[in-house]
Structures are given as C-alpha cells and as structure tokens.
Motif scaffolding. Structure first.
Motif, PDB file in Angstrom:
ATOM      1  N   MET A 198       0.834  -1.199   0.000  1.00 46.94           N
ATOM      2  CA  MET A 198       0.000   0.000   0.000  1.00 46.94           C
ATOM      3  C   MET A 198       0.874   1.256   0.000  1.00 46.94           C
ATOM      4  SD  MET A 198      -3.058   1.549   0.412  1.00 46.94           S
ATOM      5  CE  MET A 198      -4.223   0.385   1.119  1.00 46.94           C
ATOM      6  N   THR A 199       1.897   1.262   0.820  1.00 49.57           N
ATOM      7  CA  THR A 199       2.749   2.443   0.914  1.00 49.57           C
ATOM      8  C   THR A 199       3.625   2.610  -0.322  1.00 49.57           C
ATOM      9  OG1 THR A 199       4.442   1.182   2.132  1.00 49.57           O
ATOM     10  CG2 THR A 199       2.791   2.345   3.426  1.00 49.57           C
ATOM     11  N   ARG A 200       4.082   1.492  -0.901  1.00 50.04           N
ATOM     12  CA  ARG A 200       4.921   1.592  -2.106  1.00 50.04           C
ATOM     13  C   ARG A 200       4.146   2.197  -3.258  1.00 50.04           C
ATOM     14  NH1 ARG A 200       6.918  -3.518  -0.689  1.00 50.04           N
ATOM     15  NH2 ARG A 200       5.376  -4.504  -2.053  1.00 50.04           N
ATOM     16  N   ASN A 201       2.863   1.891  -3.353  1.00 47.03           N
ATOM     17  CA  ASN A 201       2.049   2.329  -4.490  1.00 47.03           C
ATOM     18  C   ASN A 201       0.972   3.316  -4.065  1.00 47.03           C
ATOM     19  OD1 ASN A 201       3.299   0.445  -6.463  1.00 47.03           O
ATOM     20  ND2 ASN A 201       2.393  -1.105  -5.123  1.00 47.03           N
ATOM     21  N   LEU A 202       1.290   4.133  -3.072  1.00 46.75           N
ATOM     22  CA  LEU A 202       0.280   5.031  -2.521  1.00 46.75           C
ATOM     23  C   LEU A 202      -0.217   6.025  -3.576  1.00 46.75           C
ATOM     24  CD1 LEU A 202      -1.311   5.922  -0.075  1.00 46.75           C
ATOM     25  CD2 LEU A 202       0.610   7.362   0.606  1.00 46.75           C
ATOM     26  N   CYS A 203       0.697   6.613  -4.350  1.00 44.98           N
ATOM     27  CA  CYS A 203       0.290   7.607  -5.347  1.00 44.98           C
ATOM     28  C   CYS A 203      -0.489   6.951  -6.484  1.00 44.98           C
ATOM     29  CB  CYS A 203       1.504   8.353  -5.883  1.00 44.98           C
ATOM     30  SG  CYS A 203       2.262   9.449  -4.668  1.00 44.98           S
ATOM     31  N   LYS A 263      -6.071  13.333  -2.597  1.00 48.41           N
ATOM     32  CA  LYS A 263      -5.638  13.689  -3.952  1.00 48.41           C
ATOM     33  C   LYS A 263      -6.020  15.128  -4.270  1.00 48.41           C
ATOM     34  CE  LYS A 263      -6.303  12.464  -8.812  1.00 48.41           C
ATOM     35  NZ  LYS A 263      -7.019  11.567  -9.758  1.00 48.41           N
ATOM     36  N   GLN A 264      -7.219  15.518  -3.866  1.00 48.45           N
ATOM     37  CA  GLN A 264      -7.698  16.866  -4.118  1.00 48.45           C
ATOM     38  C   GLN A 264      -6.817  17.900  -3.423  1.00 48.45           C
ATOM     39  OE1 GLN A 264     -11.333  18.169  -2.100  1.00 48.45           O
ATOM     40  NE2 GLN A 264     -12.165  18.693  -4.122  1.00 48.45           N
ATOM     41  N   VAL A 265      -6.456  17.638  -2.182  1.00 49.40           N
ATOM     42  CA  VAL A 265      -5.624  18.575  -1.417  1.00 49.40           C
ATOM     43  C   VAL A 265      -4.239  18.704  -2.049  1.00 49.40           C
ATOM     44  CG1 VAL A 265      -4.385  18.841   0.766  1.00 49.40           C
ATOM     45  CG2 VAL A 265      -6.825  18.342   0.775  1.00 49.40           C
TER      46      VAL A 265
END
Length: 987
Positions: free
Chosen positions: A375-380, A395-397
């Motif tokens: 989850m953390t590796r592919n967070l973006c 994402k909006q922020v």
C-alpha cells in the motif's frame, strides 16, 4: 497533465528569448532564415498559452489533449537542444559565430514544418474534441473535512488555541490564525475549538464560515461573507430577513461585536477577503476571531498587531502509530503488523489526512505486513485509481497545492524538488542555483521569490533559518514529495534509473543507490569503479538514444550513494547543464577526468573522494556554480577562478601561482565571481592580489594562515578594506565577510587604517554582515567604520565585555549580534546601547550572563542563550523585553530548566515560543567552533507570536529578523449554503 503544461511552458520561457537573441545577432548569411526563426519566436508562446488555458479548465484532459501537449513539449525540448548545439554564448562579446550554419538552417526549417504539422493535428483532433460536451457533473469541493485529522494529539493543540483566544488583555480584538499545509488538520482543530463547552460559555454569539474555492469577487464576495457571519452570530434570530446591503451588514456586525462577546471562525481565509473586511471590526472589543489558512503571510497579516499565529505540526510517529492501532490494527499486534504499521507511519510522514486515507483503505482487508508495505509503495498510484474513494480528499488537497500556484514557472520549480530524496533537507542555495542552471528562472532575486512563495504556502517546510531570515534548507512535506515525484516520473520530467522506460525522454536523471555505499570505499568497491566512465558505454548510448524517434538528452544528472553502474562516459551527455555528484561515493580524478568536455555545464558539485581538479576545467566556459565543499581538494587552478561565467565557488581551497597571462585578465576586471566561500591565505597564496580586482564579489570567507611580517598580510588587509569600500559605491545589498584569524593575524583589520583613533571613526566602507573568529587585541576600528552593519558575529576573540562595549555602542543599526565564548560578566548593556538590536545570541561555556538595564534593547524579539549548564530565568528578566517572540536554549540543558523557561514564557504577555537548538561540530572548521542547528520547537509551546511587524525565525549561525512573506493568492468564494444556527456556514 498539468505537469506537462508547466514544464512545457517553462521550457518555452527559456527557448523564446534565445530565439530572439538569434534574430538580433544573426549574421549576414542567416538573413534568409530569419523568417523561420521569427516563426518559432512567435508561435511557441502562443502554442503554450493556448494549451495551458485549455488544459487548466478541465479536471481531467482527454487522451488527444495529452498526446498533443506531449508533442509540443518534445518539440520544445528538441528546439532547446538545437540552440545549445549551434548557438554561441550570447553574453560574451565577439563570440556570435553560429556553429555549422548550414545544419542550423536545416534544423530550423525542420522545426517549422514539425510545429506546423503539430498545430494542424491539434486543430483536427483536440479542438474538434473540445466541442463535444464533456462538462463535469462533479460536486463542489468536499466539505467533510472536520474529521480529516485524527483525534490523536488534538486535545493538546485545542487547549493551546483556547488559551490564545481567551488569555491576556481582553478589551481588544484578537485574531488567532491557524496555518499549515493542506490536510494537516487546521479545520478539524478549529471545529473542535468552536464546539467545545468552554467556548459556548465564554462567547454568547458564534459564527462559522467556510470560504469556498469557487471564485466570485468584489462587493458580491464581501456581502456573501458578511451575510454568512451575521446569520451565524444571530443564530435563531436569523430567521428574520438579514439585511443584504453592504453598509447595513457592516453596521449590524460591528454593533454585535461591541455589545456582545462574539467568536467568528473563518475557515480558509484569503488575503483579498481579509483586506476587504478588516476595517469593519472594532479595535476595542472582547470578541475574538479564529481563522485558518495555508499561507503564512495571510496568517501573519490577520493576527497583527495583537494576535497570534498557531502553526500546525505534523503528527509524531507515536501519535500516528496510536491512531493506526485504534482504527486498523484492532485486536493486538504481531511482528508482522508492527512491520506494516511502521511502513505506513514512515510513508505518511505525520500528515493526518494521508494517515486517515490509508487507514480507511485498509479497513475490511486481511491485514498483513506485505499488504501494508505494498500500500505504501504504491500510494500515489492508488490515489490515481481511487477505486473506493478513500483517497479523493487527499488527492484533491495535494493537487490543489500544485495547481493553485500562480504560474507555470513556479510549478516547474516545485516539480524539480523531486530530484532530491525526501529523507534529507534540500539546501535552498543548491535548489536556487540549480533552477538557474536549468533555465527555469532568470536570476537570483526571482529564485528567492519562488522559494519564499513555496515556504509561505507551507508546501516547503523551512529548515535551518540563516542570518538574513531566509531558510538555509527546506523540505517538502513527505506526502507532497511522493505526489510530485509520481507526477514528474509519469510525465517524463524525471527518470529515477537507467532502467526507467521514459529515460530517454526525461530531462532529469536521478540515481539513488545506498545498498553498497560502504563497499565503495573498500578495495573491491573501488575496483568496480575503475571503468566508471567507460565500461557502460552501451547503457549510456541507449539512455541517450532511447526508442526510435526519441532523441532527447538529460539536462541534469544527480547521484546519491554508491556510483557503481550509474554512468560511464560523462562526455556522452554533451548537453548536460547540471552534474551533482556531491553525495556520490567512490569517485576520484580518474573517474571524472573528462568532465571538462561537458561544455554546457553550468552547475557542478563533487563528492568526498575527489582530491584534485585538472587545469582542463578551465574549458567549462558556461560554468556558474562549482561546489567543492565535500571534496578533499586543497588547491585549485587559477584557470577555474577566471572562468567568465563563474559566480559561486564553495569549498576551502588555495590558489596556485598566477601566470602573467591570467593576472592580466584579472587586472582587466574579467572576473564575475560573486561568492567565494572560501579561500585559505598563506604566504604563497595568489588570492590577496586577485581579490582587489574581483569587482563583483559580494560574499567572501577567508581563513588566514599568514604572519604579520608576510607581504600577503599587508596585501590581504588592503584587499579587505577595498572590498568594504566598494560597497559604498554600489546599490545597498547583502555584502558579507567572514574572517578566521590565527594568532599572528589578530591585528589584520588594524593594518592600513592609519592613526585614526577617534571615538566615532569616519565611515569608510559598507558591509551588511561580518563574522570574526579568532583572537583580537582590541575591538577593531574597521568594524566601527562600517556603515549599515546589521549582523555581527564575534567568536573566541578573547575580548571582555569592557573591550566590546565601546565598539558595540557605535553600531546603531545592528539588528543581530552573536557572541561566542566571550566573557559576559562585565558586559553591561545600558539604555541607548544597540537601539536597533532585535536578536541576541550568546554561546557560553559557563552560564554567566550580561547585565541588561531596564529599558535597554527595546526592539529585542529573539534571544538565544546557548549553554548546556543554564539554570532558571532569574538572571534574565523576560518581562523587560515587551516584544519578545522567541527564546532558544541548548538542547542539552536540564529538562527542569526547560520547564522553568516554558512557564516564564507563558506568563509573558506575548507568550514567546521556546526552541531547542542542537550542538554540532563543523567538520570544515579547524578551530573549536560550535554550531547550533535544527531548531526543535518544544511540543507544548507550538505557536508563534506575531505581535511585531516582522516574523522571527531561529538562525543556526547568525540569527536576524526579516520579513519573509509575500502577497497571497486572490480571493475565491463560492455560493452560500443553508445551514442551521451555529453550524458551519459556507461562503
């Protein structure tokens, strides 16, 4: 997609002026292609302007829009490459001969055809597609932010903000501003304060208003906001018609604030809005205001003159872990879950909204360490997919922080920060000089403004403020850095390895390899690097050429950690502008022997294993910055010093003998050097003779290793005096001198001063900053002869307070004073001494403090008392300093002492912040110099008082007070929404 637009526009801003230069300087034989060059000059800015406008009005561009924009970006890069290959240096006289005119003519003609074809494709596909109705039906900005910040740790913050609202004098309007990066919990904290029982008891009328992102301006915006405030204050009475005319609204609100004790909360305040409504609030009132903003300048403006600014802090690792245990890892922890939660905590980097988003995404899953790490590796990437909507707000922020920047140049500068790892601060000097070298900004002043704006918007966190109030280093918020890097890689702005698919189409290559960094210092590690620039030619060729049709070359290469199989022959990167090997291990002269072939290089930084530079480096005509601070280089060829465009040289170097030819160049004033930090002067040094002729020098650092009978002694003294005198005839700006004296050079500044011993010496020079380290026989007359001196540091001078006071009293404009290991027992500061002083730093071995008379130092706002054995506050009466904002203590001081100072600070009417500074040893210094770095604010005193007109920051080496804020964003207001009394209004 906005990333592509920003980068392309930044490239155009660099390309177009060069095209104009070609038109102005074109030779007779180029007149037949002037029309083609003019075509490029006219078309490029129009193309980018049109595309930028088209893309910026859509949340998600179509596939054809993306392809079109990428095509124009690639064309701009190709044009830029062409100009670099064929054009001479536009700044050098007599070098206007274009290389290979015939090929250049063919290239320009080809670009004209390609641009024309790209425009036609844009008309056929992109414009046609835009006529289709793709209007978005998305709702307005999500307002459910009141629970965005986890409750862990918010109680303490709530108590602090509450104390700021109700404490102190109650008869004047006070505004408390909460400022921080988007998603840091500003709204949640305000909402908790607004709804707590104590507030309901203290304030009979309350109003909450949120300023929306949708834009309306002028009188309508002001009326909408005031209507929402009045409806909130009236509560149930608001059922009666609320007056809508501006004057009536102002009168009603003013009357309520004067007759009742009111609390007004404005969430997401804007500068334009504040300027419009501020005049209606009465100064004499017991009412209070609480505002939130992402911009420090706005917070500062709202809270002056009698308010406070509360800066949001990131969650600690423990707070983050506690929240995860409560929301996700319910039912106990295993080693596997510990590993997973640690990965999440590290990735979210204390950002509350990121932590909440990840926690929501994990709920309902079978939790394992592998799942959490994935989850953390592919967070973006998960933010982009956002299948379940858990990352919508995050994402909006993050996107809003980027897209709300006022121009594409600033966006590109922000994206560029992705080339630096997020586990360490970024030097602001390095960042600015690299921006300049890349062509993304025009000059140092613009670079400073860009940095100021990013820091003001809290996108960059300032670290290690310096003596001029600017941050020495900065760091994007961890989650923002990940977001920027993800966008940069996806848009082919940055490639992070040779194996990246977009490597040949990226302008910036970053290699980070720490796995075997220690091995590089071992024998077999060094062996692997024997062919550092020759064994991987195939990889480099592939990197440069890439897939068919991709001919772009990298403009920067940055290596962190072990070099290993990073690059082979650097000369193959013929258009490289930035080469940063400062943090690259295992390099030496053999490996970098052909750097001089990088003729377009503007920025060069080398690492710790480099000990020598070839005279061939004098061929780097375009070089602007040379950073040797981490190297073992002791002697530098003069050919490097006289490079025509070299502006900044960092290191600790000696200069070889100067040939007659090179000496002549200096005598002709050919040097453009501005910063030389620094140079070692011994009996064989050529620098004293050269310094006299370095007319553009504004900052110099010197280590003296000469005796007073040496000819260089007199020459250096003369050069220093002329350096100061030169400042008198130029526009006043930052001019800095740092001198490290040995026992034989203690009277260096007295030399060549004649017999002038008057108490008030004639002003003979201008410096803004002076640092003297080493023994002095007396307070130098030279210091008293400087006009406009604002910053002074005296370290290990062996002078007593009685020796210092006569000289210090003559410095009427001194803003910052630092005294290191000076005997303070007889330092009696009286009324009238140092009338302009705002910051006083005392570094002591023993806790012997000076005597400060009541009424002295009336402008003091910051005091540093750096002594590990410091006790309570009895020797310093804080109440004497009415405007005190900050107190800094040694991090090694006794915890009980810290509590004493905290308690005393809370009793002060301005509630100054308490900071801890950590002692470090400077590896570059041979003397026992102690420096203090990384101010760590005490947890239970997080706010910053802003009662003065300037904002204060703790400095590491020399601390001063300086206004650092810039104008804010324009006001954006949306439509009002209905709500029940005392519920959040929305404007």
């Amino acid at each position: 997609m906005e990333v592509v637009v920003a980068v392309a526009s930044a490239v155009a801003s660099s390309v177009v002026p060069r095209l104009l230069t070609v038109l102005e300087e074109s030779s007779k034989e180029l007149r037949d292609i002037e029309e083609d060059i003019g075509f490029l000059h006219r078309e490029l800015p129009m193309i980018y302007g049109l595309t930028d406008g088209q893309i910026s009005h859509k949340e998600q561009p179509s596939g054809t829009e993306i392809l079109s924009m990428e095509e124009f970006r690639d064309l701009a890069h190709n044009i830029e490459d062409c100009l670099d290959r064929f054009l001479p240096c536009a700044e050098c006289e007599g070098e206007q001969q274009i290389r290979d005119t015939s090929k250049f003519r063919d290239e320009i003609a080809r670009f004209k055809r390609e641009l024309d074809a790209a425009q036609q494709r844009k008309k056929r596909y992109v414009v046609a597609e835009s006529n289709v109705d793709n209007s978005s039906t998305a709702d307005e900005e999500d307002t459910g932010t009141y629970e965005a910040c986890p409750a862990v740790g918010i109680q303490e913050a709530k108590e602090e903000v509450w104390a700021l609202l109700v404490g102190g004098e109650s008869s004047k309007l006070r505004v408390v501003s909460i400022v921080g990066f988007g998603g840091s919990g500003k709204t949640a904290l305000s909402w908790e304060v607004y709804n707590c029982p104590q507030v309901a008891k203290q304030f009979s009328c309350r109003a909450w208003v949120t300023v929306a992102s949708n834009q309306i301006h002028g009188v309508a915006a002001k009326e909408a906001l005031l209507t929402a405030i009045l409806e909130g204050l009236l509560g149930d009475e608001a059922r009666a018609p609320v007056p809508q005319r501006l004057l009536q609204l102002q009168q009603h609100i003013r009357l309520l604030l004067q007759t009742k004790r009111c609390l007004i909360v404005i969430d997401n305040i804007k500068m334009e809005l504040w300027d419009a409504i501020k005049p209606i609030f009465p100064e004499e009132t017991e009412s209070r205001m609480l505002v939130t903003t992402t911009m420090t300048s706005v917070a500062n403006a709202c809270s002056l003159p009698d308010g406070y600014v509360y800066s949001m802090r990131s969650l600690s690792a423990k707070q983050s872990k506690d929240y995860l245990d409560k929301k996700v890892f319910v039912g106990g922890c295993s080693p596997d879950w510990e590993r997973g939660s640690t990965a999440i905590v590290n990735k979210c980097d204390g950002h509350p909204l990121a932590l909440v988003s990840v926690a929501k995404a994990l709920q309902g899953h079978k939790l394992t360490g592998d799942l959490c790490e994935e989850m953390t590796r592919n967070l973006c990437s998960r933010m982009e997919e956002n299948k379940n909507g858990h990352f919508t707000r995050l994402k909006q922020v993050l996107m809003n922080n980027y897209s709300s920047l006022p121009d594409n140049s600033l966006k590109t500068c922000l994206l560029y920060s992705g080339v630096f790892p997020n586990d360490r601060p970024i030097s602001t000097k390095t960042l600015a000089m690299r921006w300049l070298a890349e062509g993304y900004i025009g000059d140092q002043e613009i670079a400073d403004k860009k940095l100021d704006e990013l820091i003001d918007r809290n996108i960059f966190r300032p670290i290690d403020p310096s003596n001029n109030g600017k941050a020495k280093a900065c760091k994007p918020h961890g989650i923002m850095h990940q977001f920027l890097l993800h966008k940069s890689v996806a848009s082919k702005f940055i490639a992070t390895s040779f194996g990246a698919k977009n490597r040949s189409n990226s302008r910036h290559l970053v290699i980070e390899n720490h796995k075997n960094s220690t091995a590089c210092n071992m024998e077999h590690g060094t062996g692997r690097l024997k062919n550092f620039f020759s064994s991987l030619q195939g990889k480099v060729d592939n990197f440069i050429a890439g897939p068919p049709g991709e001919q772009l070359r990298p403009r920067s290469l940055t290596v962190f950690g072990s070099a290993e199989e990073t690059v082979s022959d650097l000369a193959s990167f013929e258009l490289l502008r930035v080469l940063d090997l400062k943090e690259c291990n295992g390099l030496n002269e053999e490996h970098i022997g052909h750097i001089y072939k990088l003729l377009h290089l503007k920025y060069l930084a080398l690492g710790s294993s480099v000990s020598n530079l070839s005279v061939e480096m004098g061929r780097l005509h375009y070089l602007e910055t040379l950073d040797l601070r981490k190297t073992k280089i002791e002697t530098l060829p003069v050919e490097v010093i006289i490079l025509p465009h070299l502006l900044h040289l960092f290191g600790k170097i000696k200069l070889k003998e100067v040939s007659r030819k090179n000496r002549k160049k200096f005598l002709q004033g050919k040097s453009n050097m501005q910063t030389l930090a620094g140079v070692v002067i011994d009996s064989n040094s050529a620098f004293p003779e050269l310094m006299v002729h370095m007319k553009k020098l504004t900052k110099v650092k010197i280590w003296c290793e000469i005796i007073d009978t040496d000819i260089n002694y007199t020459m250096l003294s003369e050069a220093i005096h002329k350096f100061a005198q030169a400042g008198m005839g130029t526009p006043v700006g930052a001019r800095s001198l740092s001198l490290h004296l040995n026992d034989s050079s203690k009277d260096l500044l007295h030399c060549c001063q004649g017999d002038n011993t008057n108490a008030t010496p004639r002003k003979l020079g201008y410096l803004s900053s002076l640092k003297l380290q080493g023994g002095l026989s007396q307070f130098p007359q030279f210091v008293m002869s400087l006009c406009g001196l604002k910053e002074l540091c005296l370290a290990y001078t062996n002078l007593t307070g009685a020796d210092l006071l006569p000289g210090l009293r003559s410095l009427q404009y001194l803003v910052y004073l630092k005294l290191v290991e000076v005997h303070f027992g007889d330092l009696d500061i009286m009324v009238g001494d140092l009338p302009s002083l705002q910051c006083l730093c005392l570094v002591m071995q023993e806790p012997m403090l000076p005597t400060i008379q009541k009424g002295a130092l009336p402008r003091l706002t910051s005091i540093q008392l750096l002594c590990k054995d410091l006790k309570d506050v009895c020797e310093i009466k804080l109440e004497l300093f009415k405007g005190l904002q900050e107190i800094a203590l040694d991090s090694m001081v006794n915890p009980e002492t810290i509590k004493h100072w905290e308690a005393e600070a809370k009793e002060h009417p301005k509630r100054p912040s308490v900071f801890l500074l950590e002692r470090v040893v400077d590896p570059d210094e041979t003397s026992p110099s102690v420096k203090y770095v990384a101010p760590c604010q005490v947890d239970n005193n997080r706010y910053t008082n802003t009662c003065a007109n300037d904002h204060m920051e703790i400095d590491l080496d020399q601390l001063t007070l300086q206004t650092k804020y810039r104008r804010s964003d324009q006001f954006r207001v949306g439509s009002k929404r209905s709500r029940s009394p005392h519920s959040p209004g929305r404007v």
